[in-house]
Design an enzyme around this catalytic site. Structure first.
Site, PDB file in Angstrom:
ATOM      1  N   HIS A  13       0.820  -1.214   0.000  1.00 41.28           N
ATOM      2  CA  HIS A  13       0.000   0.000   0.000  1.00 41.28           C
ATOM      3  C   HIS A  13       0.854   1.265   0.000  1.00 41.28           C
ATOM      4  O   HIS A  13       0.476   2.268  -0.592  1.00 41.28           O
ATOM      5  CB  HIS A  13      -0.954  -0.002   1.206  1.00 41.28           C
TER       6      HIS A  13
ATOM      7  N   ASP B 193      -6.086   5.772   0.391  1.00 42.96           N
ATOM      8  CA  ASP B 193      -6.167   4.337   0.153  1.00 42.96           C
ATOM      9  C   ASP B 193      -7.613   3.864   0.289  1.00 42.96           C
ATOM     10  O   ASP B 193      -8.332   4.307   1.192  1.00 42.96           O
ATOM     11  CB  ASP B 193      -5.285   3.609   1.161  1.00 42.96           C
TER      12      ASP B 193
END
Ligand code: BUP
Length: 457
Positions: free
Chosen positions: A18, A115
């Site tokens: 991520h 995200d």
């Protein structure tokens, strides 16, 4: 447009899978003259996350950084002890901290890139402050579509049953039931709950930024962006493969061995930052490599979190394997510079779990993959890899933990990976298309420039 450049807030989530795309996006935005502030939650799960953030900051002095303190969840939930899933939830719980940090920025923020795993909490803060929020999904478009549809699938159990053959998302080609991440069959699993509770916020975003390119996932992109599938979603914005930024060389183990190997002769073996293979499976893989006789560069991890990885190579492989294969390959522990290995002329194939960053890195370099998905989104990604012709996938190997894959099976598949000229040509073609997409006026470059233009208005 205004004279000041757009100021963009970046909110990555936990894990290198991520963090990496966010750092790459940061670097791309900076090079296009945007102002960027990176928000990171402290403490991180892995040591590598903090190392990379510091390294990135030292090489990108224009980047602003806000490191905010969170209280991690130490105790495991009854359905998972995965520290990365627990951290997704912990970061989401601390979204209230972001409100003052975002509202006090000068110059004020033109947009947030956050995200997908933080969707619902960030959407709320962004709406309160009237800052446009773009979501960044760190996997394939195909897997994103599954997450977006998950609330409907879990609310009607007949649609997601392990006894059926496939899962249907209207407007998209069906997904094989065997590709669905096992936690998704349990609505109470922390990961499932987390995605289900965040998915409704996907449609609130201004756009969904994805590290992929038009040519690589054409059907899924066209179906969603034309409104034929998942019509509640905002536009999907494919801006990949994300450009790797320069890493300072002295921070990584250097691998002079690779420089002395013939062109395209080496199989690079790595299963990403979050997969620890069983000791038995490691031994079978060693057996497969040795039987095949190929040259190899193998990065071994024996623990999910890097801070806890302290097994010696000799214990894992036996010293005689290392001696017998010393002219053929090298085995390393710890972090390597993967983007450099994939770019190296000696690298001819990649045995990999199909973490999406790795897939895009292999695509950019035209390196063929042998897909060996281990968990999460990786089987769906492997399907995408196979369809695009970038690699082969031994479906019957199952998920990483499902069964022990024997050395002779591995030996055969390595042969298919390394001796298949058609596969190699096709992978090269993927590499050309990837470079085209992100080159000036390529499909991905245009999408990114379009986003920046909107923020400049
Ligand atoms: Br391990 C390793 N060096 O030694 P994925 C990984 N990487 O540069 P994951 C290194 O980390 P999730 C190493 O190039 C990629 O950019 C690699 O991301 C880099 O898989 C990244 O491939 C790893 O997406 O994460 O780590 O399993 O499951 O969250 O996608």
């Amino acid at each position: 447009g205004s004279q000041t450049p757009p100021h963009i807030a970046l909110f990555p989530s936990a894990g290198m899978g991520h963090l990496t795309p966010f750092l790459r996006i940061a670097s791309m935005l900076l090079s296009k003259n945007c102002m960027v502030t990176l928000f990171t939650a402290h403490p991180t799960v892995s040591a590598t996350e903090s190392t990379y953030t510091s390294l990135f900051l030292s090489t990108h002095p224009q980047l602003k950084h806000i490191n905010y303190q969170i209280t991690p969840s130490h105790q495991s939930n009854s359905t998972t002890d995965d520290p990365f899933f627990l951290q997704f939830a912990a970061i989401s719980r601390h979204a209230h901290l972001l409100h003052p940090l975002l509202s006090s920025a000068s110059p004020s923020f033109s947009a947030i890139f956050s995200d997908f795993s933080l969707a619902s909490s960030i959407t709320q803060v962004a709406a309160d402050l009237a800052i446009p929020n773009y979501m960044v999904s760190t996997s394939s478009v195909r897997f994103f579509s599954l997450m977006a549809y998950l609330p409907i699938l879990t609310s009607e159990p007949a649609k997601l049953s392990s006894s059926s053959f496939e899962v249907n998302i209207p407007g998209l080609t069906p997904l094989s039931i065997t590709s669905i991440p096992p936690p998704f069959f349990d609505p109470n699993h922390l990961f499932t709950e987390h995605i289900v509770s965040n998915a409704p916020a996907f449609s609130e975003a201004k756009g969904i930024i994805i590290n992929t390119f038009d040519w690589f996932e054409p059907e899924t992109l066209a179906a969603i962006n034309s409104g034929r599938a998942l019509s509640n979603l905002p536009p999907i914005l494919p801006i990949g493969p994300l450009e790797p930024y320069e890493l300072s060389k002295d921070q990584f183990q250097s691998l002079p061995w690779l420089d002395n190997q013939p062109e395209e002769s080496v199989v690079y073996v790595s299963f990403g930052s979050r997969t620890a293979m069983s000791k038995d499976q490691i031994r079978e893989l060693a057996d497969g490599l040795e039987r095949n006789g190929c040259r190899f560069l193998w990065v071994i991890k024996s623990s999910k979190v890097d801070k806890e990885d302290n097994q010696e190579l000799e214990d894992l492989l036996g010293s005689s394997f290392l001696e017998r294969t010393q002219n053929k390959g090298i085995v390393v522990k710890g972090w390597v510079n993967q983007q450099e290995i994939l770019a190296h002329p000696a690298t001819g194939g990649f045995i990999n779990h199909c973490g999406w960053n790795s897939v895009m890195e292999a695509a950019s370099r035209g390196v063929p993959l042998l897909a060996w998905p281990q968990h999460g989104d990786q089987r769906v990604n492997a399907e995408v890899v196979e369809n695009a012709g970038l690699g082969i996938w031994a479906r019957d190997w199952g998920w990483g933990v499902e069964r022990l894959v024997k050395g002779d099976e591995i030996e055969r598949k390595i042969g298919e990976l390394m001796k298949n000229e058609k596969l190699r040509d096709r992978a090269r073609k993927v590499g050309e298309e990837a470079r085209k997409a992100r080159g000036t006026d390529g499909s991905s470059d245009k999408v990114l420039m379009g986003v920046i233009e909107v923020l400049n208005l």
